[in-house]
Design a protein around this motif. Structure first.
Motif, mmCIF file in Angstrom:
data_model
loop_
_atom_site.group_PDB
_atom_site.id
_atom_site.type_symbol
_atom_site.label_atom_id
_atom_site.label_comp_id
_atom_site.label_asym_id
_atom_site.label_seq_id
_atom_site.Cartn_x
_atom_site.Cartn_y
_atom_site.Cartn_z
ATOM 1 N N VAL A 2 1.256 -1.266 -0.328
ATOM 2 C CA VAL A 2 0.491 0.170 0.156
ATOM 3 C C VAL A 2 0.824 1.571 0.204
ATOM 4 N N LEU A 3 0.607 2.382 -1.018
ATOM 5 C CA LEU A 3 0.865 2.753 -0.838
ATOM 6 C C LEU A 3 0.192 4.522 -1.030
ATOM 7 N N ILE A 4 0.610 5.211 0.511
ATOM 8 C CA ILE A 4 -0.572 6.271 1.200
ATOM 9 C C ILE A 4 0.285 7.805 0.756
ATOM 10 N N GLN A 5 -0.361 8.349 -0.072
ATOM 11 C CA GLN A 5 -0.020 9.672 0.122
ATOM 12 C C GLN A 5 -0.484 11.014 0.486
ATOM 13 N N GLY A 6 0.069 11.571 0.823
ATOM 14 C CA GLY A 6 -0.556 12.991 1.661
ATOM 15 C C GLY A 6 0.612 14.541 2.131
ATOM 16 N N GLU A 7 -0.347 15.353 2.587
ATOM 17 C CA GLU A 7 0.485 15.837 3.208
ATOM 18 C C GLU A 7 0.938 15.716 4.529
ATOM 19 N N GLY A 47 0.837 16.059 8.123
ATOM 20 C CA GLY A 47 0.063 16.153 9.006
ATOM 21 C C GLY A 47 -0.989 15.680 8.582
ATOM 22 N N ALA A 48 -1.362 14.847 7.720
ATOM 23 C CA ALA A 48 -2.956 15.086 7.080
ATOM 24 C C ALA A 48 -3.131 12.919 7.584
ATOM 25 N N GLY A 49 -2.531 12.360 8.267
ATOM 26 C CA GLY A 49 -2.774 11.271 9.195
ATOM 27 C C GLY A 49 -2.955 10.115 8.137
ATOM 28 N N LYS A 50 -1.089 10.011 7.224
ATOM 29 C CA LYS A 50 -0.621 8.849 7.035
ATOM 30 C C LYS A 50 -0.522 7.659 7.879
ATOM 31 N N GLU A 51 0.198 7.850 8.910
ATOM 32 C CA GLU A 51 0.728 7.374 9.913
ATOM 33 C C GLU A 51 -1.048 6.342 10.860
ATOM 34 N N VAL A 52 -1.501 7.068 10.650
ATOM 35 C CA VAL A 52 -3.030 6.749 11.256
ATOM 36 C C VAL A 52 -3.961 5.894 10.000
ATOM 37 N N VAL A 53 -3.465 5.990 8.995
ATOM 38 C CA VAL A 53 -4.014 5.616 7.704
ATOM 39 C C VAL A 53 -3.426 3.453 8.279
ATOM 40 N N ARG A 66 15.361 -14.499 4.928
ATOM 41 C CA ARG A 66 13.971 -14.387 4.747
ATOM 42 C C ARG A 66 13.379 -14.098 5.317
ATOM 43 N N VAL A 67 11.845 -13.351 4.998
ATOM 44 C CA VAL A 67 11.256 -12.503 5.946
ATOM 45 C C VAL A 67 9.249 -12.910 5.443
ATOM 46 N N ASP A 68 8.894 -12.706 6.609
ATOM 47 C CA ASP A 68 7.629 -12.498 6.201
ATOM 48 C C ASP A 68 6.765 -10.870 6.432
ATOM 49 N N VAL A 69 6.842 -10.484 5.438
ATOM 50 C CA VAL A 69 6.063 -9.158 6.278
ATOM 51 C C VAL A 69 5.888 -8.001 4.595
ATOM 52 N N ARG A 70 4.844 -7.268 5.831
ATOM 53 C CA ARG A 70 3.830 -6.697 4.163
ATOM 54 C C ARG A 70 4.067 -4.882 4.871
ATOM 55 N N VAL A 71 4.732 -4.840 3.070
ATOM 56 C CA VAL A 71 5.340 -2.928 3.296
ATOM 57 C C VAL A 71 3.933 -2.071 3.061
ATOM 58 N N VAL A 72 3.836 -1.225 3.828
ATOM 59 C CA VAL A 72 3.091 -0.214 3.171
ATOM 60 C C VAL A 72 3.422 1.206 3.651
ATOM 61 N N CYS A 73 3.455 1.658 2.914
ATOM 62 C CA CYS A 73 4.244 3.571 2.371
ATOM 63 C C CYS A 73 3.897 4.583 2.744
ATOM 64 N N ALA A 74 4.339 5.341 3.207
ATOM 65 C CA ALA A 74 3.647 7.087 2.908
ATOM 66 C C ALA A 74 4.572 8.037 2.127
ATOM 67 N N THR A 75 4.113 9.334 1.459
ATOM 68 C CA THR A 75 4.937 10.022 1.158
ATOM 69 C C THR A 75 3.752 11.400 1.671
ATOM 70 N N ASP A 102 11.073 0.620 -11.699
ATOM 71 C CA ASP A 102 10.195 -0.161 -10.570
ATOM 72 C C ASP A 102 10.022 -1.223 -9.720
ATOM 73 N N LEU A 103 10.692 0.136 -8.337
ATOM 74 C CA LEU A 103 9.999 0.247 -7.070
ATOM 75 C C LEU A 103 9.194 1.097 -7.291
ATOM 76 N N TYR A 104 9.033 2.152 -7.984
ATOM 77 C CA TYR A 104 7.389 2.575 -7.880
ATOM 78 C C TYR A 104 5.890 1.575 -7.858
ATOM 79 N N PHE A 105 6.501 1.663 -9.465
ATOM 80 C CA PHE A 105 4.815 0.030 -9.533
ATOM 81 C C PHE A 105 4.983 -0.801 -8.461
ATOM 82 N N ARG A 106 5.901 -1.880 -7.871
ATOM 83 C CA ARG A 106 5.956 -2.651 -6.434
ATOM 84 C C ARG A 106 5.632 -1.818 -5.336
ATOM 85 N N LEU A 107 5.644 -0.490 -5.599
ATOM 86 C CA LEU A 107 4.520 -0.046 -4.070
ATOM 87 C C LEU A 107 3.110 0.093 -4.165
#
Length: 325
Positions: free
Chosen positions: A177-182, A184-190, A284-293, A309-314
């Motif tokens: 999941v890629l979360i985008q916003g200003e 203080g908009a609440g990206k970590e809450v999401v 080896r790891v079993d991790v779900r990745v969530v990113c914000a910017t 290629d990383l952008y499309f993965r995220l």
């Protein structure tokens, strides 16, 4: 030692204000920092050296944050930091000092500091650090309190309810999941909500702020290191990806990641494995990745500053948070 504000007797159901312990040997700086935190809704305790701070904690002080100066007589900030991380690992420590040398910052972060500010700093820098730590000026409800938490109130608007619906739709998947916003908009809450409604909710949620650390330190923070990987690496250390295995890792400010680390992150997303700094064995790891910017990754890709290629993965599921204004 001076205590700026006494804990008042409160009704059991009343919300508890955030509390900061400020440790600085300069009286004027202590008073100034205390004023900054009080303006942001904190109750504040202060003391003038590391030994007194440790005594306060040993005697039952319960701060939500310790703000710790590096250069102090007696028990200095780094020594106090090491003790705090050993005995009270749940308490975040924000280091503050006029010493802006990269080595001092690296040492503090390796000892477990949550963030680092160099004096003199702007109030906006303090606010940004508090935001990265999830500590805001609004009073916080205790587990016994009846007030609504930020996680309850953020979903009031129609736009946020739509975002919540998307989160619920992907709850039984492991998509990135890629979360985008200003800011203080609440990206970590999401991000935390994405984790909370997922099948990984009982696993760890690990946050890493990619903008807060120098590149070399960010690599060791994410992927860990082996003994002897660099000066001061006296033993193996797990990185955040290993710690987050079975749960979710939240990479905040992903747009600040340098190209070399982008390549290593891409490998983790593709293969779910990596090597620690200074190592040659695949982990080896079993991790779900969530990113914000708060930046436009599309624009960065066009400018050659972010791997396509990383952008499309995220960007498997994109969540755009509307501005607060």
């Amino acid at each position: 030692m001076s205590v700026r504000s006494e804990r008042a007797n409160r009704d059991e159901d009343a919300p508890r204000r955030l509390r900061a312990l400020i440790v600085d040997d300069a009286e004027g700086m202590r008073a100034y920092l205390a004023t900054l935190f009080e303006k942001r809704g904190f109750d504040v305790d202060t003391c003038d050296d590391g030994a007194r701070a440790l005594a306060l904690l040993e005697n039952g002080a319960d701060p939500d944050l310790v703000l710790l100066d590096v250069m102090m007589p007696g028990t200095d900030g780094l020594a106090a930091l090491a003790r705090i991380r050993e005995s009270w690992p749940e308490v975040p420590v924000l280091m503050v000092s006029v010493v802006g040398k990269a080595g001092t910052i690296v040492q503090a972060m390796q000892l477990g500091a949550a963030d680092y500010l160099t004096k003199p700093f702007e109030e906006a820098e303090l606010d940004a650090a508090l935001d990265r730590l999830g500590l805001h000026s609004a009073p916080r409800a205790d587990a016994k309190g009846g007030g609504k938490s930020a996680g309850q109130t953020v979903w009031v608007s129609s736009a946020m309810r739509e975002i919540r619906a998307v989160i619920e739709q992907i709850g039984d998947t492991d998509v990135t999941v890629l979360i985008q916003g200003e800011s203080g908009a609440g990206k970590e809450v999401v991000a935390r909500e994405v984790h909370a409604v997922s099948t990984r909710a009982t696993g760890p949620f690990v946050k890493v702020n990619c903008a807060a650390l120098p590149t070399d330190l960010l690599e060791s923070e994410l992927f860990g290191y082996e003994k002897g990987a660099f000066t001061g690496a006296n033993g193996r250390k797990q990185g955040k990806f290993e710690i987050a295995s079975g749960g979710t890792i939240f990479l905040d400010e992903i747009g600040e990641m340098c190209p070399s680390l982008q390549a290593k992150l891409l490998q983790v997303l593709q293969d779910q494995e990596f090597t620690r700094l200074g190592g040659n064995r695949e982990v080896r790891v079993d991790v779900r990745v969530v990113c914000a910017t708060n930046r436009s990754l599309v624009g960065m890709v066009a400018a050659g500053d972010f791997r396509e290629d990383l952008y499309f993965r995220l960007n498997v599921v994109a969540i755009d948070i509307p501005p607060l204004r």
